[in-house]
Design a protein around this motif. Structure first.
Motif, mmCIF file in Angstrom:
data_model
loop_
_atom_site.group_PDB
_atom_site.id
_atom_site.type_symbol
_atom_site.label_atom_id
_atom_site.label_comp_id
_atom_site.label_asym_id
_atom_site.label_seq_id
_atom_site.Cartn_x
_atom_site.Cartn_y
_atom_site.Cartn_z
ATOM 1 N N SER A 112 0.586 -1.293 0.197
ATOM 2 C CA SER A 112 -0.056 0.182 -0.113
ATOM 3 C C SER A 112 0.878 0.929 0.320
ATOM 4 O O SER A 112 0.904 1.962 -0.580
ATOM 5 C CB SER A 112 -0.609 -0.414 1.307
ATOM 6 O OG SER A 112 -1.762 -1.031 0.929
ATOM 7 N N MET A 116 -0.261 3.410 -2.618
ATOM 8 C CA MET A 116 -0.358 4.758 -3.280
ATOM 9 C C MET A 116 0.626 6.184 -3.303
ATOM 10 O O MET A 116 -0.074 6.750 -3.015
ATOM 11 C CB MET A 116 -1.975 4.875 -1.188
ATOM 12 C CG MET A 116 -2.668 3.298 -1.630
ATOM 13 S SD MET A 116 -2.997 2.941 0.268
ATOM 14 C CE MET A 116 -4.144 4.609 0.504
ATOM 15 N N HIS A 136 -6.299 -2.282 0.514
ATOM 16 C CA HIS A 136 -6.509 -1.348 1.385
ATOM 17 C C HIS A 136 -7.711 -0.940 0.791
ATOM 18 O O HIS A 136 -7.682 -0.265 -0.273
ATOM 19 C CB HIS A 136 -5.215 -0.017 0.822
ATOM 20 C CG HIS A 136 -5.028 0.382 2.002
ATOM 21 N ND1 HIS A 136 -6.028 1.719 1.978
ATOM 22 C CD2 HIS A 136 -4.216 0.727 3.112
ATOM 23 C CE1 HIS A 136 -5.390 2.372 3.198
ATOM 24 N NE2 HIS A 136 -4.506 1.761 4.548
ATOM 25 N N ASP A 138 -8.717 2.122 0.904
ATOM 26 C CA ASP A 138 -8.836 3.423 0.369
ATOM 27 C C ASP A 138 -8.072 3.617 -0.812
ATOM 28 O O ASP A 138 -7.789 4.857 -1.699
ATOM 29 C CB ASP A 138 -7.979 4.564 1.284
ATOM 30 C CG ASP A 138 -8.517 4.706 2.559
ATOM 31 O OD1 ASP A 138 -9.556 4.734 2.507
ATOM 32 O OD2 ASP A 138 -7.843 5.391 3.839
ATOM 33 N N ASP A 181 -2.102 -2.787 6.608
ATOM 34 C CA ASP A 181 -3.155 -2.483 6.588
ATOM 35 C C ASP A 181 -4.294 -3.119 5.975
ATOM 36 O O ASP A 181 -4.840 -3.539 6.446
ATOM 37 C CB ASP A 181 -2.831 -1.282 5.362
ATOM 38 C CG ASP A 181 -2.067 -1.504 4.415
ATOM 39 O OD1 ASP A 181 -0.922 -3.008 4.344
ATOM 40 O OD2 ASP A 181 -2.596 -1.844 3.467
ATOM 41 N N ARG A 184 -4.577 -5.424 9.466
ATOM 42 C CA ARG A 184 -5.644 -5.462 9.875
ATOM 43 C C ARG A 184 -7.252 -4.614 9.938
ATOM 44 O O ARG A 184 -8.327 -4.940 10.564
ATOM 45 C CB ARG A 184 -5.223 -3.174 10.755
ATOM 46 C CG ARG A 184 -4.769 -3.331 12.038
ATOM 47 C CD ARG A 184 -5.387 -3.860 13.670
ATOM 48 N NE ARG A 184 -6.249 -3.051 13.262
ATOM 49 C CZ ARG A 184 -6.322 -2.306 13.854
ATOM 50 N NH1 ARG A 184 -5.364 -1.628 14.444
ATOM 51 N NH2 ARG A 184 -7.325 -1.116 14.121
ATOM 52 N N THR A 185 -7.287 -4.718 8.103
ATOM 53 C CA THR A 185 -8.493 -4.850 8.084
ATOM 54 C C THR A 185 -9.580 -5.270 7.846
ATOM 55 O O THR A 185 -10.917 -5.759 8.341
ATOM 56 C CB THR A 185 -8.157 -3.818 6.369
ATOM 57 O OG1 THR A 185 -8.040 -2.518 6.287
ATOM 58 C CG2 THR A 185 -9.868 -3.220 5.841
#
Lengths: 385, 607
Positions: A112, A116, A136, A138, A181, A184-185
């Protein structure tokens, strides 16, 4: 947007001319020249293994695309730039791709931060950034040039939770997750779904990617007295945790996310991963023709080696890219628009893939419920272990 | 309560794993006063040689161990002969850097030979388990403990009772005196490297069997934990390294017990900092031992700096300033933007490492503090980006100096180890302090750079912005170095005892240097945050710190122009080698080695 594009093109070709490269060949774009995709991913550094797996998946897909006549008679090819999954390098690569008029679409990056960080450059440069490992939440919010076939965890984790809670009947769960990330998600979606299905999460432990020793973590798990362990892990750390869980005397049922699905998981885990339950997005013995074609082709090309999940993501991504380029041609903006038009592309992970235009992701991942039996992944027969 | 017994046993088991690496490090440090950053790579090589033996040659365990030990020892001898011996009369920092270069080369060679996929390394011992507490231990656990402790004992006996061992100790106490007494120092070094490498290789084999897996990314982590264990025990002290390792294992295990898994490494590095502050030479340093580095300045190469005429610098600045107006691609501009941002970090490091002599291996932490401050201020409080970046610089200056201040009383290598630990601690705090930093999810949607209300989005404007900031801070720093204050800094670097005798307050001057340096690094991190629009705890990692150190040594320590030249070179080199794909880090490592060998004072020399 078109303004920047034109300027980019002029700058790119001028620089190339100065550098002494004969760019004119590419700008003339006769039919002998392949249509070029840019890949930004790790070939060296700590994530190097994933870049190597991507290449295998890409190359297989390209062979098949060429055999079936290419893209409207033209060859499809890619240029792979090593970013080490480092944001500094991925932004430089992004500028390179954006200003190279031959590149019609970009694939990657792996992590990520690297992906990103490069997104604003692709967005402003009007080049599609097609991230196929970017779960991710986002990533696709970076702009309308960001698209992804990475399965949203919102989609996958409830399926795993249903497997663990409803089918295996586990009521008290310990969740171990990679503290990234992605981990966790995934954990948040899993825990939410598991609670909805009536299970209790008695302990949650996050670990960093370099971790090798889980004994003390597993004592914490033991003290919480769960009746099942859930691993949101990659195959290498998943295998380590399973081994050490058995070594410290934990005999609970283990369930793992699809990311452990790899022949390597069996090799690294040995006896300890026997009876581990895995919810996965593809499975070699799945009779679907897309899967069988992929596996047969892969084994033939790579001397009998079994493909794993990352090979499949890369293979699917390349096929998707080909389908999009077929509609959109070589114009970058038309390619972006083609993502909204492409329909039911045959896919190992999704069966057939169609983008949800609002989220710019694909929905409806297939799910097979597997269990490791006698050192092999097998479809779960419904019997508790 | 029985869980505490389990935590203790687990801590001791993993402590034994660390001991295998730490003992080799301690042995080398004892003789060469060198922290061998290639030890983890030898451990990696040992794991893969072991894989070849076990999986392909099907050797029985004793033979496997001998095979790995001999092969790894050979690698160690080659490293000593061709990598380090030519640097004998060079500055202290040169061999340290050389070991970093060697580790790049070894890791890449292994990766190219064996592919980066992890492999299973099956244990050759029967899988019986004995019940101890709530858990079990197996024969491999005992073998690892046996190898760790018996090698420490053997080494102790060797150093105390054998003739070669005496020579080793003599050479480590006073190299020149030992040579005058007829000790063949080269042979001593060879012996030590061979033994340490054999140990390192065997540890890679055993640890690989223990986890049933080896992968090409395992070397850095092994080096880090080994160094922590060694320094906690007292650098150069072999039994100390074993005790340090066990202590490290226990602290980690109890840390997990009380606070949870995600805090594990935080406790490892906190332990290191606490030990260094309370007992700067480690727990087992003898009272009679000479101070590790009498002068901070022994790190710095004596050299005459290359004087670049002012007009030439002015021309160079002008050329780079008008570059975006010329037909160059955005890719070139972006690469140079990366160079200017790295240049800012290098300015910061060259001031603290070069001008005042505090070598820092955790400088990326300053970037991270600046980046998070600037990102959070502009996102959550809508502070204008320009101001947020300045605030990021100020926060790095304040917080960075505060965090690093415990290391001010340390000397030599210990400073670099302490800063390495502080860098890791900052990264782990960012990972775990979720209410503020959003933990592993990171911060996305950071607003783009802007100045006086205008967004700086195009590469051209970002280029001018970052270039302008870098030139301004470089000019300021050049002025600082030539001022009275700068001379005081260098006095402390060259001889801190004399400087103190002359009435300079060391801590205050060191703080001043870190405040100024922290500001430049924080600004660099802030600009990067707005440029990337997404950051997380991995964006600014240990590799950035090592890269920054390489840059300032390449340029010449303390040399302002050198820092910028070094940044351009080291951002540029990997880009130039980009076509070499998998081979480029290998090439980079070799270039680093050649540089250290032939130009240890840096391209432009030390000021």
């Amino acid at each position: 947007m078109s303004n920047i594009n034109r300027r980019t093109l002029v700058k790119g070709s001028l620089a190339a001319a100065i550098a002494g490269t004969a760019f004119s060949r590419a700008t003339l774009a006769d039919n002998a020249e392949p249509i070029l995709l840019g890949v930004s991913g790790p070939l060296t550094g700590p994530n190097a293994q994933y870049g190597t797996q991507w290449k295998q998946g890409f190359d297989l897909a390209l062979d098949e695309i060429l055999a079936s006549g290419g893209i409207n008679g033209r060859k499809l090819a890619y240029t792979f730039e090593d970013s080490q999954s480092d944001p500094r390098q991925s932004v430089a690569i992004a500028q390179k791709f954006v200003s190279d008029p031959r590149i019609v679409l970009e694939l990657g990056d792996f992590s990520s931060p690297a992906s990103m960080a490069a997104s604003p450059i692709y967005q402003r440069g009007g080049l599609v950034q097609f991230g196929f490992t970017n779960s991710h939440p986002d990533f696709t919010k970076g702009g309308d040039f960001m698209w992804s076939t990475s399965v949203s965890q919102a989609d996958e984790q409830p399926l795993l939770a249903a497997y663990a809670v409803k089918k295996l009947g586990l009521k008290k769960l310990a969740v171990l997750h990679l503290n990234t990330d992605w981990g966790r998600t995934s954990r948040d979606y899993f825990n939410k779904a598991a609670k909805e299905y009536g299970a209790e999460i008695v302990v949650t432990e996050g670990y960093i990617a370099e971790e090798r020793d889980f004994r003390s973590t597993l004592v914490r798990v033991r003290d919480a007295n769960p009746d099942g362990l859930v691993l949101i892990s990659y195959y290498s750390d998943g295998a380590l945790i399973a081994r050490q869980a058995r070594q410290v005397g934990l005999k609970q049922v283990i369930c793992a996310a699809s990311s452990v699905y790899s022949p390597k998981f069996l090799e690294l885990g040995g006896d300890a991963v026997e009876d581990v339950h895995v919810g996965t997005r593809y499975f070699p013995e799945d009779p679907r023709p897309e899967v069988q074609k992929f596996i047969a082709g892969f084994k033939k090309k790579y001397n009998g080696v079994e493909p794993d999940a990352f090979n499949a993501y890369a293979y699917d991504a390349m096929n998707m890219a080909a389908a999009v380029v077929k509609i959109g041609g070589t114009d970058r903006k038309a390619i972006r628009d083609a993502f909204t038009k492409v329909k039911d592309v045959p896919s190992v992970i999704f069966g057939t893939a169609t983008f949800d235009v609002a989220s710019r992701r694909v929905k409806g991942a297939m799910n097979a419920e597997l269990v490791v039996r006698k050192g092999q992944f097998a479809l779960w027969d419904g019997k508790p272990t | 309560m029985s869980s505490w017994l389990d935590y203790t046993i687990n801590g001791l088991i993993v402590g034994n794993v660390y001991a295998l690496v730490a003992v080799g490090l301690a042995l080398i440090f004892g003789v060469s006063r060198l922290i061998n950053f290639a030890q983890g790579s030898i451990y990696l090589v040992g794991g893969y040689i072991g894989w070849v033996a076990v999986v392909q040659l099907h050797t029985p365990l004793p033979l496997t161990i001998i095979f790995v030990a001999v092969a790894a020892a050979l690698v160690g001898l080659i490293i000593e002969r061709f990598g380090l011996r030519p640097l004998q009369n060079s500055v202290r920092i040169a061999p340290l850097l050389a070991t970093i270069g060697i580790s790049f080369v070894l890791d890449q060679l292994v990766m190219l030979t064996f592919s980066p996929n992890p492999r299973a390394l099956p244990s050759q011992l029967p899988d019986v388990r004995f019940q101890v507490g709530g858990g079990t231990i197996g024969p491999l656990d005992l073998l690892i403990a046996g190898v760790g402790i018996s090698s420490a004992l053997l080494l102790f006996v060797f150093l105390r009772y054998s003739k070669l061992g005496w020579a080793v100790r003599a050479a480590s106490q006073d190299r020149d005196a030992a040579m005058q007494m007829g000790v063949d120092v080269n042979r001593v070094n060879q012996a030590v490297f061979g033994i340490a490498a054999a140990l390192g290789g065997v540890s890679g084999l055993l640890v690989g069997m223990y986890y049933n897996q080896i992968d090409t990314a395992m070397s850095l982590q092994a080096t880090l934990k080994g160094v922590v264990a060694e320094v906690v025990g007292g650098a150069g002290n072999v039994p100390g390294a074993v005790v340090g390792s066990l202590l490290l294992g226990l602290v980690e295990s109890y840390g997990v017990a009380v606070f949870g898994t995600s805090y594990r490494n935080l406790f490892a590095f906190l332990l290191l900092v606490v030990v260094l502050v309370l007992r700067p030479n480690g727990l087992f340093a003898s009272a009679r031992q000479a101070p590790p580095e009498p002068l901070t300045g022994t790190f710095i190469a004596p050299s005459r700096p290359v004087r670049i005429p002012r007009w030439a610098l002015a021309v160079a600045v002008a050329v780079f300033a008008i570059l975006p107006l010329l037909p160059v691609s955005f890719y070139v501009l972006q690469t140079l933007i990366n160079a200017w941002l790295l240049g800012l970090l290098a300015l910061s490091l060259t001031l603290v490492a070069g001008t005042i002599g505090q070598v820092s291996l955790g400088h990326a932490a300053l970037l991270a503090i600046g980046a998070y401050t600037s990102a959070l201020l502009s996102l959550t409080l809508a502070v204008p980006v320009g101001l947020a970046i300045i605030a990021g610089g100020l926060m790095s200056a304040a917080l960075g100096t505060l965090l690093i201040s415990p290391s001010f009383r340390l000397r030599g290598h210990y400073v670099s180890i302490a800063t390495l630990a502080i860098g890791e601690i900052v990264s782990l705090v960012i990972l775990n302090w979720e209410s503020v930093t959003r933990g592993p999810i990171g911060i996305s949607g950071i607003p783009p750079l802007s100045l006086l209300g205008y967004d700086l989005i195009s590469p051209t404007s970002v280029y001018w912005f970052s270039f302008g900031v870098m030139v301004a801070l470089a000019l300021l720093q050049a002025r600082l170095i030539s001022s009275h204050l700068g001379r005081s800094f260098r006095a402390i670097r060259d001889d801190d005892i004399a400087a103190r005798a002359y009435g300079l307050s060391l801590n205050r001057y060191k703080s001043l240097a870190f405040i100024f340096g922290g500001f430049a690094a924080g600004v660099s991190g802030g600009i990067a945050a707005h440029l990337y629009s997404y950051i997380n705890h991995e964006t600014f990692n240990t590799q950035q710190s090592i890269l920054a150190l390489t840059v300032v040594i390449l340029g010449g320590l303390g040399n302002v122009v050198g820092a910028v030249v070094g940044a351009v070179a080291l951002v540029g080199l990997p880009e130039v080698f980009r076509i070499a794909a998998e081979y480029r880090i290998l090439i980079y490592g070799i270039v680093l080695l050649l540089l250290v060998r032939f130009r240890p004072q840096g391209l432009l020399g030390t000021i």
